[in-house]
Design a protein around this motif. Structure first.
Motif, PDB file in Angstrom:
ATOM      1  N   THR A 594      40.271  -5.731  28.697  1.00  0.00           N
ATOM      2  CA  THR A 594      41.099  -6.238  29.377  1.00  0.00           C
ATOM      3  C   THR A 594      42.788  -6.111  29.869  1.00  0.00           C
ATOM      4  OG1 THR A 594      41.757  -6.145  27.475  1.00  0.00           O
ATOM      5  CG2 THR A 594      41.346  -8.276  27.188  1.00  0.00           C
ATOM      6  N   SER A 595      42.837  -4.424  29.807  1.00  0.00           N
ATOM      7  CA  SER A 595      43.787  -4.001  30.568  1.00  0.00           C
ATOM      8  C   SER A 595      43.673  -3.873  32.003  1.00  0.00           C
ATOM      9  CB  SER A 595      44.509  -2.809  29.586  1.00  0.00           C
ATOM     10  OG  SER A 595      44.462  -2.406  28.214  1.00  0.00           O
ATOM     11  N   HIS A 596      42.972  -3.452  31.898  1.00  0.00           N
ATOM     12  CA  HIS A 596      42.011  -2.273  33.700  1.00  0.00           C
ATOM     13  C   HIS A 596      41.124  -3.829  34.178  1.00  0.00           C
ATOM     14  CE1 HIS A 596      39.796  -0.690  36.497  1.00  0.00           C
ATOM     15  NE2 HIS A 596      40.740   0.573  36.250  1.00  0.00           N
ATOM     16  N   GLY A 597      40.123  -4.801  33.413  1.00  0.00           N
ATOM     17  CA  GLY A 597      39.412  -5.563  34.252  1.00  0.00           C
ATOM     18  C   GLY A 597      38.434  -4.768  34.787  1.00  0.00           C
ATOM     19  N   LEU A 598      37.526  -5.164  35.634  1.00  0.00           N
ATOM     20  CA  LEU A 598      36.143  -3.972  35.746  1.00  0.00           C
ATOM     21  C   LEU A 598      36.470  -2.314  36.314  1.00  0.00           C
ATOM     22  CD1 LEU A 598      33.218  -5.130  35.452  1.00  0.00           C
ATOM     23  CD2 LEU A 598      34.078  -5.932  38.057  1.00  0.00           C
ATOM     24  N   TYR A 599      35.321  -1.883  35.808  1.00  0.00           N
ATOM     25  CA  TYR A 599      36.298  -0.887  35.892  1.00  0.00           C
ATOM     26  C   TYR A 599      35.629  -0.178  37.626  1.00  0.00           C
ATOM     27  CZ  TYR A 599      38.141   0.959  31.840  1.00  0.00           C
ATOM     28  OH  TYR A 599      39.303   1.427  30.933  1.00  0.00           O
ATOM     29  N   GLU A 600      34.499  -0.954  37.925  1.00  0.00           N
ATOM     30  CA  GLU A 600      33.281  -0.176  38.589  1.00  0.00           C
ATOM     31  C   GLU A 600      34.078  -0.794  40.652  1.00  0.00           C
ATOM     32  OE1 GLU A 600      31.053  -4.088  40.189  1.00  0.00           O
ATOM     33  OE2 GLU A 600      30.052  -2.749  38.969  1.00  0.00           O
ATOM     34  N   LYS A 601      35.328  -1.645  39.930  1.00  0.00           N
ATOM     35  CA  LYS A 601      36.166  -1.762  41.703  1.00  0.00           C
ATOM     36  C   LYS A 601      36.597   0.174  42.167  1.00  0.00           C
ATOM     37  CE  LYS A 601      38.426  -5.098  39.411  1.00  0.00           C
ATOM     38  NZ  LYS A 601      39.951  -5.997  39.743  1.00  0.00           N
ATOM     39  N   ASP A 602      36.864   0.681  40.711  1.00  0.00           N
ATOM     40  CA  ASP A 602      37.618   1.558  41.761  1.00  0.00           C
ATOM     41  C   ASP A 602      36.619   3.314  41.199  1.00  0.00           C
ATOM     42  OD1 ASP A 602      38.441   1.533  38.795  1.00  0.00           O
ATOM     43  OD2 ASP A 602      40.615   1.177  39.331  1.00  0.00           O
ATOM     44  N   LYS A 603      34.879   2.504  40.831  1.00  0.00           N
ATOM     45  CA  LYS A 603      34.512   4.059  40.077  1.00  0.00           C
ATOM     46  C   LYS A 603      35.015   4.686  39.205  1.00  0.00           C
ATOM     47  CE  LYS A 603      32.375   2.258  44.242  1.00  0.00           C
ATOM     48  NZ  LYS A 603      31.148   1.868  43.268  1.00  0.00           N
ATOM     49  N   THR A 604      35.923   4.284  38.108  1.00  0.00           N
ATOM     50  CA  THR A 604      36.570   4.973  36.786  1.00  0.00           C
ATOM     51  C   THR A 604      36.474   4.658  35.791  1.00  0.00           C
ATOM     52  OG1 THR A 604      38.805   3.045  36.943  1.00  0.00           O
ATOM     53  CG2 THR A 604      38.582   4.941  38.397  1.00  0.00           C
ATOM     54  N   ALA A 605      34.662   4.375  35.192  1.00  0.00           N
ATOM     55  CA  ALA A 605      33.798   3.426  34.713  1.00  0.00           C
ATOM     56  C   ALA A 605      33.776   4.786  33.771  1.00  0.00           C
ATOM     57  CB  ALA A 605      32.264   3.184  34.327  1.00  0.00           C
ATOM     58  N   LEU A 606      35.067   4.945  32.180  1.00  0.00           N
ATOM     59  CA  LEU A 606      34.588   5.907  31.612  1.00  0.00           C
ATOM     60  C   LEU A 606      33.457   5.634  30.118  1.00  0.00           C
ATOM     61  CD1 LEU A 606      38.213   5.061  29.934  1.00  0.00           C
ATOM     62  CD2 LEU A 606      37.153   6.780  31.124  1.00  0.00           C
ATOM     63  N   VAL A 607      32.767   6.886  30.316  1.00  0.00           N
ATOM     64  CA  VAL A 607      31.273   6.776  29.013  1.00  0.00           C
ATOM     65  C   VAL A 607      31.519   7.252  27.622  1.00  0.00           C
ATOM     66  CG1 VAL A 607      29.113   7.644  29.074  1.00  0.00           C
ATOM     67  CG2 VAL A 607      29.875   7.075  31.228  1.00  0.00           C
ATOM     68  N   TYR A 608      31.069   6.640  26.940  1.00  0.00           N
ATOM     69  CA  TYR A 608      31.420   7.379  25.428  1.00  0.00           C
ATOM     70  C   TYR A 608      29.755   7.361  24.955  1.00  0.00           C
ATOM     71  CZ  TYR A 608      36.113   5.400  25.706  1.00  0.00           C
ATOM     72  OH  TYR A 608      37.522   5.024  25.931  1.00  0.00           O
ATOM     73  N   LYS A 609      29.991   8.821  24.475  1.00  0.00           N
ATOM     74  CA  LYS A 609      28.924   9.378  23.801  1.00  0.00           C
ATOM     75  C   LYS A 609      28.199   9.243  22.884  1.00  0.00           C
ATOM     76  CE  LYS A 609      25.566  13.042  23.942  1.00  0.00           C
ATOM     77  NZ  LYS A 609      24.882  13.145  22.405  1.00  0.00           N
ATOM     78  N   SER A 610      27.604   8.250  21.993  1.00  0.00           N
ATOM     79  CA  SER A 610      27.527   7.900  20.546  1.00  0.00           C
ATOM     80  C   SER A 610      27.137   9.225  19.504  1.00  0.00           C
ATOM     81  CB  SER A 610      26.040   6.846  20.007  1.00  0.00           C
ATOM     82  OG  SER A 610      25.021   7.738  20.531  1.00  0.00           O
ATOM     83  N   GLU A 611      27.980   9.063  18.328  1.00  0.00           N
ATOM     84  CA  GLU A 611      27.675   9.578  17.166  1.00  0.00           C
ATOM     85  C   GLU A 611      27.029   9.423  16.272  1.00  0.00           C
ATOM     86  OE1 GLU A 611      31.971   9.797  16.559  1.00  0.00           O
ATOM     87  OE2 GLU A 611      32.749  10.446  18.178  1.00  0.00           O
ATOM     88  N   LYS A 612      26.842  10.032  15.648  1.00  0.00           N
ATOM     89  CA  LYS A 612      25.602  10.125  14.256  1.00  0.00           C
ATOM     90  C   LYS A 612      26.201  10.388  12.878  1.00  0.00           C
ATOM     91  CE  LYS A 612      21.046  12.484  15.901  1.00  0.00           C
ATOM     92  NZ  LYS A 612      20.360  14.041  15.470  1.00  0.00           N
ATOM     93  N   THR A 613      27.393   8.799  13.660  1.00  0.00           N
ATOM     94  CA  THR A 613      28.099   8.426  12.358  1.00  0.00           C
ATOM     95  C   THR A 613      28.248   7.010  11.836  1.00  0.00           C
ATOM     96  OG1 THR A 613      30.083  10.026  13.191  1.00  0.00           O
ATOM     97  CG2 THR A 613      30.130   7.995  11.378  1.00  0.00           C
TER      98      THR A 613
END
Length: 636
Positions: A594-613
């Motif tokens: 909701t802060s940024h909108g669609l990330y692919e528009k400016d190629k700034t997508a963030l990637v989160y790697k899962s944790e074994k938690t």
């Protein structure tokens, strides 16, 4: 006159036509009844035919005969209730009505129930018209539609009232856009936003603007408020050439009592039930169609097919279905008539729906029929052979009510009403639903969508963005009424244009950009639409975090398609490290928030790697800074 009648019986309305019509099976009856250009005995003119079974005499009157009932009397066709006449030297574009003499000798002047065109209100005459001139250019669209399954495709509908979407500063027809003018501006807007369909209120001719087109007098006539039938064909054609489907609101439930309309058409109950306990809607002051009469059902079913076949529309949204299904709808005890089994179901209307939906499915080349049905009537979208009504989709009025009740709450109280948002996920497979935020929710002192939201101005916009994100993630197709995608403040008023300047204000523009992002995301990821009506298409991560008013869930795609994880925070409290369980190890790409909108528009997508938690009953999890009134969508 006898020779004329004999010739017409063998040339225009045949014995087979009469048989099919009187048995409710003449699906092109609009090609026979009404006004049609013909050549007879070497003379060009207009052939008129009308059903008036109780009349003692019928004539056609118009500007071609000085509106004199005696000059062009019509002839009855045996045992059919149909009257006909050929009038030479009458062409398209001429005004006419029927002069109907009742059994008591009173003369009524009625518009043609099958007229293709009508005068601009407040005038009420029908207008002769030739529908054969327009050349369609949407063959590719119609051919492709026939191959598609609407249940597994994207459907995001922009609901529009043409008379108030936009208006121009001009005197003719009160500034209404014409069908041609609206076609291009609307097509551009809809394509840019990413909607798949447009749904139009009030296209069939109606006398009163304040009815929004739900009290119809000309079922076969696109309203002349916006132009001619050819111009409406151009509108639909333009939408199709731009990849946009067209759905019309359609009203087979009731009709108004206007003197020129269907009410007591031949001096007696003709299109309506004779018993006022069945034939009148006390809430609306209108007449109820008599579904026990084959000719009335034929009028309506042929009308549905007419819009699909002649105007190439892609669907009909059937208004007020509940009022047709229940004999006691809107009526007090003792003011309604039980059916033959002692119940309150209108058995004739049930059979009408089964017949209607079967024929649209058979002949409609992929067109859909949508029920606005506000009760828990079972199997609305199941097939008639399974004791269903046969509709393609049903509006989810229960979801809409719960959703809005929740969204209107002060965030402090949302934790006590958490179930309002989760309840819809317990029954989403019971029908083929469309989630709707329609015109009905932004009129009659209900407040616009933005004004339903709690808090100060920025809070309202944040809440609305969050609510629309939840709607996107919830299984079911989508519908949004015009103006609510940029935060229209005023309640909708059919007399005024939307406040388009708000779409250029910072908050309105930001909301519009965000809704555009949601719609484009919806079309990009099949997980959001192709498993809408099966349990495997949705799973909760955490449906029970009522203390924080946070919801997390997954929309699953088919096979190897990407799935989408939704996390939504319905409070103004930030959650800097909100942890959410995930179903498998791997990378989770933030595609929209909701802060940024669609990330692919400016190629700034963030990637989160899962944790074994372990978290939320899952073996793995991710932690994400969830803003106040924040929503995030992750692809994996």
């Amino acid at each position: 006159m006898e020779d004329l009648t004999k010739d017409l019986e063998t040339g225009f309305i045949t014995e087979l036509d009469r048989y099919l019509y009187n048995n409710g099976r003449h699906y092109e009856i609009y090609e026979k009844l009404g006004a049609h250009p013909k050549t007879y005995n070497g003379k060009q003119g207009m052939y008129f035919a009308v059903w008036a079974p109780h009349a003692s005499q019928v004539g056609v009157v118009g500007d071609f005969n000085g509106w004199n009932p005696d000059l062009n009397p019509m002839v009855p066709l045996a045992d059919s209730g149909i009257w006909e006449v050929f009038v030479p030297e009458v062409g398209p574009g001429q005004l006419y009505k029927y002069s109907v003499t009742t059994s008591s000798g009173k003369i009524l002047f009625k518009a043609d129930p099958y007229a293709f065109y009508a005068e601009f209100r407040p005038q009420t005459a029908s207008i002769t018209y030739d529908l054969s001139a327009y050349t369609w250019k949407d063959q590719a669209w119609v051919k492709e539609r026939e191959k598609q399954d609407p249940l597994s495709g994207p459907v995001s509908i922009y609901e529009v009232h043409l008379g108030s979407w936009k208006r121009k500063n001009r005197e003719d027809k009160e500034g209404f856009y014409t069908y041609k003018e609206a076609a291009h501006e609307l097509a551009e807007y809809i394509k840019d936003m990413g909607y798949t369909h447009i749904e139009l209120l009030g296209i069939a001719e109606h006398p009163y603007d304040g009815s929004w087109g739900y009290q119809v007098t000309g079922y076969y006539a696109p309203t002349s408020r916006y132009g001619t039938p050819d111009e409406f064909m151009y509108f639909v054609d333009t939408m199709h050439q731009n990849g946009i489907g067209v759905i019309l609101d359609w009203v087979p439930a009731h009709f108004p009592k206007d003197a020129h309309g269907l009410s007591e058409f031949d001096g007696e109950a003709c299109y309506e039930y004779a018993d006022p306990r069945k034939g009148e809607h006390p809430d609306w002051g209108t007449k109820v169609f008599d579904y026990s009469k084959y000719e009335v059902c034929n009028f309506l079913i042929a009308n549905a097919l007419y819009w699909v076949e002649k105007y190439h529309v892609d669907g009909l949204r059937v208004d007020a279905v509940a009022s047709m299904l229940y004999l006691d709808y809107g009526r007090d005890q003792g003011d309604w008539v039980k059916n033959c089994g002692g119940g309150n179901e209108n058995l004739e209307a049930i059979e009408f729906f089964k017949h209607l939906n079967s024929m649209v499915k058979k002949r409609g080349k992929g067109a859909v029929v949508i029920a606005e049905e506000s009760t828990a009537w079972p199997k609305v979208t199941d097939q008639p052979e399974n004791s269903g009504l046969g509709f393609t989709f049903k509006w989810n009025m229960g979801w809409m009510h719960d959703f809005l009740e929740y969204m209107k709450l002060d965030p402090y109280f949302r934790k006590y009403n958490h179930h309002k948002m989760t309840f819809g996920l317990t029954y989403f497979t019971s029908e083929k639903y469309i989630l709707v935020l329609s015109h009905d929710e932004v009129v009659h002192l209900k407040g616009s969508m933005i004004n339903k939201m709690p808090g100060l101005l920025e809070d309202k916009f944040s809440n609305l963005k969050l609510g629309y994100t939840f709607m996107l993630g919830h299984p079911g197709k989508k519908l949004l009424f015009m103006g609510q995608d940029f935060g229209q403040f005023h309640e909708w008023d059919e007399k005024d244009s939307l406040d388009w300047y708000l779409a250029r204000e910072p908050l309105g523009e930001n909301l519009l950009d965000y809704v555009r992002d949601l719609l484009h995301l919806y079309r990009k990821y099949p997980a959001l639409y192709d498993n809408d009506y099966v349990w495997k298409g949705f799973s909760w991560i955490n449906a029970n975090d009522n203390e924080h008013s946070i919801f997390s869930f997954i929309r699953h795609g088919k096979g190897s398609q990407n799935s989408l994880l939704f996390v939504l925070n319905f409070t103004p409290v930030k959650r800097p490290e909100y942890r959410v369980g995930v179903p498998k190890q791997g990378k989770y790409t933030l595609v929209l928030d909701t802060s940024h909108g669609l990330y692919e528009k400016d190629k700034t997508a963030l990637v989160y790697k899962s944790e074994k938690t372990p978290w939320d009953g899952q073996d793995n999890s991710i932690a994400y800074p969830l803003p106040a009134y924040g929503a995030a969508i992750f692809c994996f």
